[in-house]
Design a protein around this motif. Sequence first.
Motif, PDB file in Angstrom:
ATOM      1  N   ALA A 386     -19.060 -12.482 -57.274  1.00 43.23           N
ATOM      2  CA  ALA A 386     -18.668 -11.196 -57.400  1.00 43.23           C
ATOM      3  C   ALA A 386     -19.961 -10.322 -57.676  1.00 43.23           C
ATOM      4  N   PHE A 387     -20.219  -9.398 -56.651  1.00 48.25           N
ATOM      5  CA  PHE A 387     -21.634  -8.752 -56.625  1.00 48.25           C
ATOM      6  C   PHE A 387     -21.511  -7.276 -56.858  1.00 48.25           C
ATOM      7  N   THR A 388     -21.985  -6.786 -58.010  1.00 44.41           N
ATOM      8  CA  THR A 388     -21.514  -5.600 -58.573  1.00 44.41           C
ATOM      9  C   THR A 388     -22.657  -4.439 -58.407  1.00 44.41           C
ATOM     10  N   GLY A 389     -22.389  -3.534 -57.365  1.00 42.75           N
ATOM     11  CA  GLY A 389     -23.516  -2.276 -57.373  1.00 42.75           C
ATOM     12  C   GLY A 389     -23.132  -1.328 -58.273  1.00 42.75           C
ATOM     13  N   THR A 390     -24.048  -0.793 -58.732  1.00 41.36           N
ATOM     14  CA  THR A 390     -23.855   0.641 -59.614  1.00 41.36           C
ATOM     15  C   THR A 390     -24.886   1.442 -59.030  1.00 41.36           C
ATOM     16  N   SER A 391     -24.251   2.800 -59.140  1.00 36.86           N
ATOM     17  CA  SER A 391     -25.238   4.055 -58.862  1.00 36.86           C
ATOM     18  C   SER A 391     -24.532   5.271 -59.088  1.00 36.86           C
ATOM     19  N   ASN A 392     -25.351   6.491 -59.211  1.00 32.20           N
ATOM     20  CA  ASN A 392     -24.649   7.785 -59.295  1.00 32.20           C
ATOM     21  C   ASN A 392     -23.615   8.192 -58.215  1.00 32.20           C
ATOM     22  N   THR A 393     -23.789   7.727 -56.997  1.00 35.42           N
ATOM     23  CA  THR A 393     -22.922   7.822 -55.904  1.00 35.42           C
ATOM     24  C   THR A 393     -21.949   6.751 -55.563  1.00 35.42           C
ATOM     25  N   LEU A 394     -20.765   6.865 -55.188  1.00 33.23           N
ATOM     26  CA  LEU A 394     -19.754   5.720 -54.715  1.00 33.23           C
ATOM     27  C   LEU A 394     -20.181   5.224 -53.603  1.00 33.23           C
ATOM     28  N   GLU A 395     -21.160   5.880 -52.640  1.00 33.13           N
ATOM     29  CA  GLU A 395     -21.535   5.520 -51.365  1.00 33.13           C
ATOM     30  C   GLU A 395     -22.685   4.186 -51.737  1.00 33.13           C
ATOM     31  N   ASN A 396     -23.689   4.628 -52.593  1.00 36.18           N
ATOM     32  CA  ASN A 396     -24.787   3.825 -52.969  1.00 36.18           C
ATOM     33  C   ASN A 396     -23.960   2.444 -53.606  1.00 36.18           C
ATOM     34  N   ALA A 397     -23.162   2.756 -54.525  1.00 34.48           N
ATOM     35  CA  ALA A 397     -22.626   1.507 -55.127  1.00 34.48           C
ATOM     36  C   ALA A 397     -22.062   0.429 -54.224  1.00 34.48           C
ATOM     37  N   ILE A 398     -21.419   1.338 -53.306  1.00 34.17           N
ATOM     38  CA  ILE A 398     -20.806   0.231 -52.219  1.00 34.17           C
ATOM     39  C   ILE A 398     -21.882  -0.450 -51.343  1.00 34.17           C
ATOM     40  N   GLN A 399     -22.532   0.292 -50.937  1.00 36.48           N
ATOM     41  CA  GLN A 399     -23.924  -0.308 -49.962  1.00 36.48           C
ATOM     42  C   GLN A 399     -24.499  -1.300 -50.662  1.00 36.48           C
ATOM     43  N   LYS A 400     -24.819  -1.252 -52.317  1.00 33.68           N
ATOM     44  CA  LYS A 400     -25.523  -2.250 -52.953  1.00 33.68           C
ATOM     45  C   LYS A 400     -24.605  -3.482 -53.147  1.00 33.68           C
ATOM     46  N   SER A 401     -23.366  -3.334 -53.225  1.00 32.82           N
ATOM     47  CA  SER A 401     -22.621  -4.428 -53.314  1.00 32.82           C
ATOM     48  C   SER A 401     -22.368  -5.237 -51.967  1.00 32.82           C
ATOM     49  N   GLN A 402     -22.176  -4.293 -50.992  1.00 36.24           N
ATOM     50  CA  GLN A 402     -21.962  -5.073 -49.595  1.00 36.24           C
ATOM     51  C   GLN A 402     -23.194  -5.819 -49.193  1.00 36.24           C
ATOM     52  N   LYS A 403     -24.638  -5.129 -49.388  1.00 37.14           N
ATOM     53  CA  LYS A 403     -25.595  -5.603 -49.139  1.00 37.14           C
ATOM     54  C   LYS A 403     -25.673  -7.284 -49.719  1.00 37.14           C
ATOM     55  N   ALA A 404     -25.432  -7.236 -51.088  1.00 34.33           N
ATOM     56  CA  ALA A 404     -25.383  -8.529 -51.839  1.00 34.33           C
ATOM     57  C   ALA A 404     -24.578  -9.664 -51.111  1.00 34.33           C
ATOM     58  N   ALA A 405     -23.452  -9.038 -50.875  1.00 36.29           N
ATOM     59  CA  ALA A 405     -22.431 -10.059 -50.188  1.00 36.29           C
ATOM     60  C   ALA A 405     -22.736 -10.417 -48.742  1.00 36.29           C
ATOM     61  N   LEU A 406     -23.616  -9.756 -47.977  1.00 34.27           N
ATOM     62  CA  LEU A 406     -23.984 -10.185 -46.954  1.00 34.27           C
ATOM     63  C   LEU A 406     -25.341 -11.003 -46.821  1.00 34.27           C
ATOM     64  N   THR A 407     -26.104 -10.754 -48.240  1.00 39.36           N
ATOM     65  CA  THR A 407     -27.230 -11.548 -48.198  1.00 39.36           C
ATOM     66  C   THR A 407     -27.067 -13.004 -48.591  1.00 39.36           C
ATOM     67  N   VAL A 408     -26.323 -13.205 -49.305  1.00 40.15           N
ATOM     68  CA  VAL A 408     -25.836 -14.624 -50.131  1.00 40.15           C
ATOM     69  C   VAL A 408     -25.418 -15.411 -48.811  1.00 40.15           C
ATOM     70  N   LYS A 409     -25.810 -16.716 -48.779  1.00 39.79           N
ATOM     71  CA  LYS A 409     -25.258 -17.444 -47.453  1.00 39.79           C
ATOM     72  C   LYS A 409     -24.374 -18.786 -48.019  1.00 39.79           C
ATOM     73  N   PHE A 410     -23.386 -19.282 -47.401  1.00 41.76           N
ATOM     74  CA  PHE A 410     -22.882 -20.476 -47.521  1.00 41.76           C
ATOM     75  C   PHE A 410     -22.056 -20.611 -46.432  1.00 41.76           C
ATOM     76  N   GLU A 411     -21.637 -21.635 -46.033  1.00 44.27           N
ATOM     77  CA  GLU A 411     -20.790 -22.101 -44.753  1.00 44.27           C
ATOM     78  C   GLU A 411     -19.194 -21.822 -45.197  1.00 44.27           C
ATOM     79  N   GLY A 412     -18.720 -20.666 -44.396  1.00 42.44           N
ATOM     80  CA  GLY A 412     -17.354 -20.493 -44.357  1.00 42.44           C
ATOM     81  C   GLY A 412     -17.177 -19.179 -45.388  1.00 42.44           C
ATOM     82  N   LYS A 413     -18.410 -18.581 -45.657  1.00 44.46           N
ATOM     83  CA  LYS A 413     -18.181 -17.428 -46.462  1.00 44.46           C
ATOM     84  C   LYS A 413     -17.513 -16.070 -45.897  1.00 44.46           C
ATOM     85  N   ASN A 414     -16.628 -15.622 -46.909  1.00 44.25           N
ATOM     86  CA  ASN A 414     -15.723 -14.647 -46.407  1.00 44.25           C
ATOM     87  C   ASN A 414     -15.818 -13.392 -47.423  1.00 44.25           C
ATOM     88  N   PHE A 415     -15.718 -12.118 -47.099  1.00 45.72           N
ATOM     89  CA  PHE A 415     -15.326 -10.879 -47.826  1.00 45.72           C
ATOM     90  C   PHE A 415     -15.083  -9.793 -47.311  1.00 45.72           C
TER      91      PHE A 415
END
Length: 428
Positions: A386-415
């Motif tokens: 799980a990748f947790t983003g924290t921020s003063n805005t919900l938009e930023n917190a979502i963006q940080k969490s999603q960016k991390a989920a995109l960054t990490v790599k492995f075969e078959g990854k889904n999110f």
Amino acid sequence: MNVLILGSGGREHAFAWKISQSPVLNQLFIAPGNPGTASLGTNLSISVNDFEAIAQAVRSYDIGLVLVGPEEPLVRGIRNFLESQEDLRHVGIVGPGADGAQLEGSKDFSKNFMHKYGVPTAASETFTKDTIDAGLAYLEAQSLPIVLKADGLAAGKGVIIAQSLAEAKSALKEMLLDAKFGAASDKVVIEQFLRGIELSVFVLTDGEDFVVLPEAKDYKRIGDNDEGLNTGGMGAVSPVPFATESFMNLVERKVIKPTLEGLKAEGIRYQGFIFIGLMNHEGEPYVIEYNARMGDPETEVVMPRIESDFLSLLIAVAQVQLKGQTLQISDQFAVTTMVVAGGYPEEYRKGDVITNLAQVEEALIFHAGTKEEDGQIKTQGGRVMAFTGTSNTLENAIQKSQKAALTVKFEGKNFRRDIGLDVLRYKV
Ligand code: AMP
Ligand code: GLY
């Protein structure tokens, strides 16, 4: 104090992350833990259900507090077992005994409890193999959709929401006659379907007093827009904008207080978490389920929002000294995205090498189903990290969490790409 956390998922990594920051912590142990917890404490290769080995570890490592993560050891009576050891009487335990864990371990028990103590919940009846004809007749009289729940623990899979009478009837037969969920479906609760928005509320109690932890919203379905199969949880958000002060006051008055009073009236001493799955139906809270533990992945957004020393709070719970304790909660938004193995929640891939973890910079990383092998981190469970983003805005917190989920790599990854987006829309 030396602390032992039982469990090996993202929830336990999040607990370990928070507790490792405590000024009152001496040494931290996690059994069995995962490669993430190994960087915060000492992993012990002990199963959460091996009570003898756990008691031995408590002795060997001079543990002062045991924090139980998952439900299974609670329902099997880890507290009762540890309390029965003469030389371990001084050890604090966070988690109820087998009696209190029935709130989660038996849907029939929890529904009867709610009906008895006036906790708002969907109308329901329980049936067994012997009363299956009455169950089938009961189904005929209900409106659709209708909910069928296996009584016992079924790893989050024991709930069927039937859209047609034929589907409901065959589900009831499969559960009662063909043991679809093993002994867990010896009894089946048939429950009215509730419409509304779901919310997870977390209460930490010492049996006398309580604190309410930050609330969260979980995303249970595998696919975006809540499509596809149910999972253990694909992501979570906290805070939840529809959990307004007035709604939370209702929850406290109509749900939390009667629940705690009911436990006392039943003679159940409850020291631990009560995770209340609620439906907000036309502004009124209805309990969908109780769990005797914290949620996963909800813990991965709840821990980052707690500013107070969490270990001190847990010690207060174990010592029945919660009275007067307050909790500092951050105003920040926390969003977690669970990255899962290909195939999950059905048969899924295992053993794929995970790379690019070092490139994750703006999010907290909580390991769940991972293992370390030959110096590499590999996938091991369905829910991988799980990748947790924290921020003063919900938009930023979502963006940080999603960016991390995109960054990490492995075969078959889904999110899921839509964690928090509904909450964002709700806010505007
Ligand atoms: P549970 O395993 O009890 O958490 O149920 C899984 C999911 O089924 C819940 O998170 C809800 O989305 C849904 N559910 C359970 N009971 C009901 C109900 N009575 N009405 C509507 N949805 C329900
Ligand atoms: N995320 C739901 C649960 O922990 O049961």
